[in-house]
Structure formats: structure tokens, C-alpha cells
Design a protein around this motif. Structure first.
Motif: not given
Length: 335
Positions: A156-168
Motif C-alpha cells: 500500500p502507498d502510505i503517502e497516497d492515503n487520503g487521511v495522510v493527504k488531509i493531514a499534510r
């Protein structure tokens, strides 16, 4: 139907909270690198606690419910190993210092329990009100199994996770860790540390795994109490299991395939149960003892086959599998 008193619920939740509090206290008061002996001791402890609970529960509730508990526990334990794969990727992606990995894992377990408790209550309510939800859950597991099998050799692409994107987008992220802090100051501005982003990533992954694991364990039992305890005791040992087997996970090259087969099997079981109840009683059902035997058999075959494969081909490494295809750039990087 299993009758569980409010006192029994309170006592069970109290035991689980006490064990979680112990983990949190150790993580907060003594951050350190967890060694092999310590990991073995805690892993054995949590397995003994889970088995002891199952034995007492079987004596009080009967063999049928006891079998359902152990089947649910084994299903959740096997799925939690796939959880560990993703945790390893997250820790590696964000270069989490070893002394803080204990804290991150404990947070992940607490959040996973909270999410799964919510999904358990929701799932139990839906199943009690609408029998066709067995068909919906079964179809969901079949779809998940197919996707996991198709992408069994991907990560799985961790950086492509929607939650991570929102946090960034919401928080500026510092380049370096600041001890065990989630927020720090950089040039006078309040910014999030990479540790905060790690916890966000863990939370997003916990949500995805909860969506898969709850329908899976409901395929073994319809009792919310058994679903909750099977999940709780499987997750409680996850922290120690991470430190114990993270060096061995690469050898389980067929784990994703085995989990896909288990999810598909439970999906079929749920669909057959729906057909038996809503269409015709002549439609056969799969009993819990048979389910338990099949799940244990699949896990045994997967483990043996993986060890044989890695012994003959030392370069072979396991992947946790993904529910969607990797982006073209990711595939290019892997090649």
C-alpha cells in the motif's frame, strides 16, 4: 442467543482497559527499544490471557460459543499479522526512532479497538434488523478477497492515503522528530512533527482494516460479545508480536494469498447463511467447527509453503498486499 449481563460486559471491558493502560504506561514512562526476550514474554502473556479467557468463557457459555470465540480469535489474529506488515512499512517510510515505536503501536491498538467497537455495534444492529446484510457482508468479503489476491505482491502507498493527504494540507510538517512530541515549534511557528503524521497514517490504516475484519468475524459468529472479545484479545498482543516477528515477516510470502482465501471462504459462508435463512432451509450452511478447521488448515499450509519457498529462494520477500493497484510511478520504482 448468548445472554451477556451488563456486569459481564463491564468486567470484560475493565480487563481490556487495564491491559491497555499497562501498555500505555510502559510506553510513556520507559520509552526504549524492545528486545527479543521482552517481545517473547509479552507475546506469550497475551496469548495465555486470550486462551485463558476462552477456556473460562467456554466453561460458562458452552462449547458452541467457545468454538466461535476461538475461531474468531484465530481469524482476527491472522488478519492482524497483515496489519503488522503495513505497520512495518509505516515505521520504515517515516523512519520512526525505535524508542518511539512502542508508543506508536500502542496508540494504533487503542484506536483500532475504538473503531472496531463502533463497527461491531453498527454491524450487530444491521444484522439483527436486516437479514440481507449477511449477503452484503459476504459480497464485501468476496470483493476484498479478489482485490487482495490480484494485488497480493504489492504494498500500500502510505503517502497516497487520503487521511495522510488531509493531514499534510491542514498542518505544516517539521522535517525532524522532536523526541516523543506530536507538535513543536519551527522558526517560531507551531508545526506537527513526523510522529503526528505517523499516528495519522496508523489511524487511516486501522480504519481500512476494521472495515474488512468486522464482516470477517461476523462470518464466524453473530454474537457481538464474541466479536468484540475476539478482536480485543487479538489486537492486545499486536504490539509485542510486532517486535517479535518484524524480522520474520518477509518470509511469509504466501500470507496475502492465504488471507484472500480465508476472506473468500468466510464470504461464501455468509452468503450461504443468508440463502439458508431467506431463500430455503435446504441450502446448506458451514458450521463453526468446519470453519475453524478450514482456517487453521489454510494458515498452516500458507506458513509451511512460505518457509519452504524462502528456504529455496532466499531472495523472495513477502508483501502485505493491497486493495488497489499501485500507481504507474510506484511500479516503475519497484522494477
Amino acid at each position: 442467543m448468548l445472554e451477556v449481563s451488563g456486569l459481564a460486559w463491564a468486567g470484560t471491558i475493565g480487563i481490556i482497559v487495564a491491559l491497555l493502560a499497562l501498555d500505555l504506561t510502559l510506553a510513556a514512562l520507559r520509552p526504549h527499544k524492545v528486545g527479543f526476550k521482552e517481545a517473547v514474554a509479552w507475546s506469550v502473556f497475551y496469548i495465555v490471557v486470550a486462551v485463558a479467557f476462552g477456556v473460562v468463557f467456554t466453561m460458562l457459555a458452552g462449547g458452541e460459543y467457545g468454538t466461535e470465540y476461538f475461531a474468531g480469535y484465530i481469524v482476527e489474529k491472522s488478519l492482524s499479522v497483515d496489519n503488522l506488515f503495513v505497520f512495518v512499512i509505516i515505521m520504515s517510510t517515516f523512519a520512526v526512532p525505535e524508542e518511539h515505536q512502542h508508543k506508536v503501536l500502542t496508540f494504533g491498538i487503542v484506536l483500532a479497538l475504538i473503531m472496531r467497537a463502533i463497527f461491531i455495534m453498527l454491524g450487530a444492529t444491521l444484522l439483527s434488523l436486516f437479514s440481507f446484510m449477511f449477503l452484503v457482508f459476504g459480497a464485501l468479503l468476496m470483493f476484498t478477497a479478489v482485490q487482495l489476491f490480484r494485488h497480493r505482491d504489492e504494498e500500500p502507498d502510505i503517502e497516497d492515503n487520503g487521511v495522510v493527504k488531509i493531514a499534510r494540507r491542514m498542518f505544516p510538517i517539521a522535517d525532524d522528530y522532536d523526541g516523543g512530541r506530536l507538535f513543536t515549534r519551527d522558526a517560531g511557528k507551531r508545526v506537527a512533527t513526523p510522529l503526528f503524521l505517523v499516528l495519522v497514517a496508523i489511524g487511516g490504516i486501522d480504519l481500512l482494516f476494521a472495515l474488512d475484519s468486522i464482516p470477517a468475524v461476523f462470518g464466524v459468529t453473530e454474537e457481538a460479545y464474541i466479536v468484540f472479545t475476539a478482536n480485543a484479545f487479538a489486537l492486545l498482543g499486536l504490539r509485542a508480536l510486532y517486535f517479535l516477528v518484524k524480522g520474520l515477516l518477509d518470509r511469509l510470502v504466501y500470507l496475502s494469498t492465504g488471507l484472500a482465501v480465508i476472506l473468500a471462504f468466510i464470504g461464501v459462508k455468509l452468503i450461504l447463511h443468508w440463502a439458508h435463512v431467506d431463500i430455503s432451509t435446504s441450502v446448506p450452511e458451514i458450521s463453526t467447527p468446519v470453519s475453524l478447521a478450514v482456517i487453521i488448515g489454510i494458515l498452516a499450509i500458507v506458513t509451511i509453503a512460505s518457509l519452504v519457498k524462502t528456504r529455496n529462494d532466499p531472495a523472495a520477500k513477502a508483501k502485505p498486499g493491497s486493495l488497489k493497484a499501485a500507481k504507474p510511478r510506484d511500479r516503475a520504482q519497484d522494477q
